[in-house]
Design an enzyme around this catalytic site. Structure first.
Site, PDB file in Angstrom:
ATOM      1  N   ASN A 209      65.080  -8.420 -28.006  1.00 50.29           N
ATOM      2  CA  ASN A 209      64.038  -9.366 -27.290  1.00 50.29           C
ATOM      3  C   ASN A 209      62.698  -8.640 -27.325  1.00 50.29           C
ATOM      4  OD1 ASN A 209      63.626  -7.819 -24.600  1.00 50.29           O
ATOM      5  ND2 ASN A 209      65.832  -8.430 -24.366  1.00 50.29           N
ATOM      6  N   ASP A 278      71.576 -10.835 -22.412  1.00 52.21           N
ATOM      7  CA  ASP A 278      72.616 -11.472 -21.843  1.00 52.21           C
ATOM      8  C   ASP A 278      73.896 -11.536 -22.876  1.00 52.21           C
ATOM      9  OD1 ASP A 278      71.356 -11.955 -19.440  1.00 52.21           O
ATOM     10  OD2 ASP A 278      70.176 -13.714 -20.534  1.00 52.21           O
ATOM     11  N   LYS A 288      78.114  -2.882 -43.251  1.00 48.49           N
ATOM     12  CA  LYS A 288      77.115  -4.069 -43.308  1.00 48.49           C
ATOM     13  C   LYS A 288      77.631  -5.265 -43.898  1.00 48.49           C
ATOM     14  CE  LYS A 288      72.826  -5.045 -45.499  1.00 48.49           C
ATOM     15  NZ  LYS A 288      71.840  -4.741 -46.654  1.00 48.49           N
ATOM     16  N   PHE A 322      63.816  -8.704 -11.394  1.00 48.66           N
ATOM     17  CA  PHE A 322      62.709  -9.521 -12.078  1.00 48.66           C
ATOM     18  C   PHE A 322      63.303 -10.611 -12.428  1.00 48.66           C
ATOM     19  CE2 PHE A 322      58.730  -6.999 -12.663  1.00 48.66           C
ATOM     20  CZ  PHE A 322      59.027  -5.734 -12.077  1.00 48.66           C
ATOM     21  N   LYS A 336      68.408 -16.952  -8.078  1.00 51.12           N
ATOM     22  CA  LYS A 336      68.867 -15.798  -8.683  1.00 51.12           C
ATOM     23  C   LYS A 336      68.858 -14.460  -7.550  1.00 51.12           C
ATOM     24  CE  LYS A 336      67.368 -15.682 -12.921  1.00 51.12           C
ATOM     25  NZ  LYS A 336      66.678 -15.605 -13.952  1.00 51.12           N
ATOM     26  N   LYS A 340      72.360 -12.542  -6.842  1.00 51.97           N
ATOM     27  CA  LYS A 340      72.508 -11.196  -7.520  1.00 51.97           C
ATOM     28  C   LYS A 340      72.587 -10.489  -6.166  1.00 51.97           C
ATOM     29  CE  LYS A 340      70.592 -11.859 -11.877  1.00 51.97           C
ATOM     30  NZ  LYS A 340      70.633 -11.189 -13.204  1.00 51.97           N
TER      31      LYS A 340
END
Ligand code: C5P
Length: 396
Positions: A209, A278, A288, A322, A336, A340
């Site tokens: 990301n 995730d 490969k 975050f 959230k 958590k």
């Protein structure tokens, strides 16, 4: 402030040089020992006599000036300093400091001192925005120099933009902060996850990301500044970690999970600033993957949720996460936080300009148990790190 502190004020040749007179006067009045070094260009803007009078000390200009106070002037001065302030700092001194030049007294003392250095740039907007100047400021930041961002406004050259010297009040409070740093994290071990993770599908390809790790590194630096110990568990990043952090480099979410769990018993606080992937490719191909006709379908498997796992065995730990959201920020963030089992959550609407991945700034709302959400204006990640740590320190 008191007489136990010594500040070296470096004045370079910018129109804002006159504002440093007020700064020197304020420092002197609270009992700080101030030694002023002027560059020859600075003397075109303001006379040394002004600083001589306000600081109560002779102004230093020349590397080879006779001065019986020190055996070797630049070394003696450099050792005596608790802080060096360069205000205003021109593009020229910024470039010299960034490249280690020492061709006058000021730049020589900069190299010789081990005291923290505060740089207060002030110049024309186009000069300030010039990528060369920005690169040099970046180098200084990476080396631990403290840079106070210039303010926006009308400049002496007639244009309006970024480049004005910040208000003297702001410079003065930064000086106070650097001379009398808070040590509220002394004795605390803070585990910080940072950066992206990479999820390999074969020896050459991976999923990842856009996280750069800037927020995690800013938090790590601030904990160290405030006397704490940092275990920085970081995914791949091009940025250098702060000196003094115990760095544990990892690549994938599962490696990050293993390392975080391994270090969890030794820490008091965990800040999950990493953008953990995730999902990972379900099957890893040792060779490969060959191109074939038609589409390729990659099946993904869920990665462990690191913070959620820690939340299940919370004990006395303080857990901070975050939440990067694109809609219903507060509702999703609250859910959230509950799921958590977190104490503090930094909710971040990543659709806003100046927020989120890769940016130097962020726009967040800080949520905590038993207190109202605290929406904050756009801030540099370093400033935001300080506010987040204030909030966490309130829970000690
Ligand atoms: O659930 P979400 O990914 O939005 O939660 C973000 C928060 O959870 C961040 O603090 C992130 O570091 C943490 N996280 C984690 N492990 C994951 C995913 C996210 O620790 N697998």
């Amino acid at each position: 402030m008191n007489a136990s502190k010594t500040v070296i004020m470096g004045i370079t040749g910018g129109i804002a040089a006159y504002k440093s007179a007020d700064l020197v006067s304020r420092l002197y009045k609270v009992g700080t020992r101030v030694h002023v070094i002027m560059t020859p260009n600075a003397m075109q803007f303001i006379a040394p006599l002004t600083f001589r009078t306000l600081s109560g000390n002779p102004v230093l200009i020349d590397s080879f000036q006779e001065d019986s106070r020190w055996r070797v002037q630049h070394i003696g001065l450099a050792e005596e300093a608790d802080l060096m302030v360069i205000s205003p700092a021109t593009a020229n001194i910024i470039a010299k400091m960034a490249h280690g030049l020492a061709d006058d007294l000021l730049s020589t003392v900069v190299l010789a001192t081990r005291a923290p250095i505060l740089v207060v740039p002030s110049m024309n907007t186009n000069m300030y925005n010039n990528p060369i100047v920005q690169d040099n400021l970046g180098r200084l930041r990476d080396r631990g120099f403290h840079i106070l961002e210039p303010a926006e406004g009308e400049l002496a050259c007639g244009v309006t933009g970024k480049g004005r010297l910040p208000e003297v009040d702001e410079i003065y409070s930064k000086i106070t902060e650097l001379l009398f740093p808070r040590r509220d994290y002394e004795g605390k071990v803070v585990l910080i996850t940072s950066g992206p993770t990479q999820e390999a599908m074969d020896p050459v390809r991976y999923l990842t990301n856009r996280s750069t790790g800037k927020m995690g590194l800013a938090l790590a630096q601030e904990v160290i500044n405030r006397g704490g110990d940092v275990i920085l568990i970081t995914g791949p990043t091009h940025l250098s970690p702060p000196a003094g952090a115990c760095v544990v480099p990892v690549t994938s979410a599962r490696e990050m999970y293993d390392e975080v769990l391994r270090h969890y018993p030794q820490c008091d606080i965990v800040i999950g600033a990493a953008a953990v992937a995730d999902y990972r490719p379900k099957a890893y191909s040792g060779q490969k993957v060959k191109k074939k006709e038609g589409d390729l379908v990659i099946e993904l498997a869920r990665n462990p949720d690191i913070l959620a796992e820690l939340g299940k065995k919370k004990g006395n730990h303080i857990l901070v996460g975050f939440a990067a959201e694109t809609e219903d920020l507060l509702v999703n963030a609250q859910a959230k936080m509950d799921k958590k089992n977190l104490d503090v959550l930094i909710a971040n609407d990543v659709t806003q300009e100046g927020a989120g991945f890769g940016s130097d700034t962020n726009i967040v709302t800080i949520m905590a148990r038993d207190s109202e959400p605290l929406p904050l204006p756009q801030m540099l990640k370093g400033q935001l790190a300080a506010v987040i740590l204030d909030k966490i320190a309130g829970l000690f």
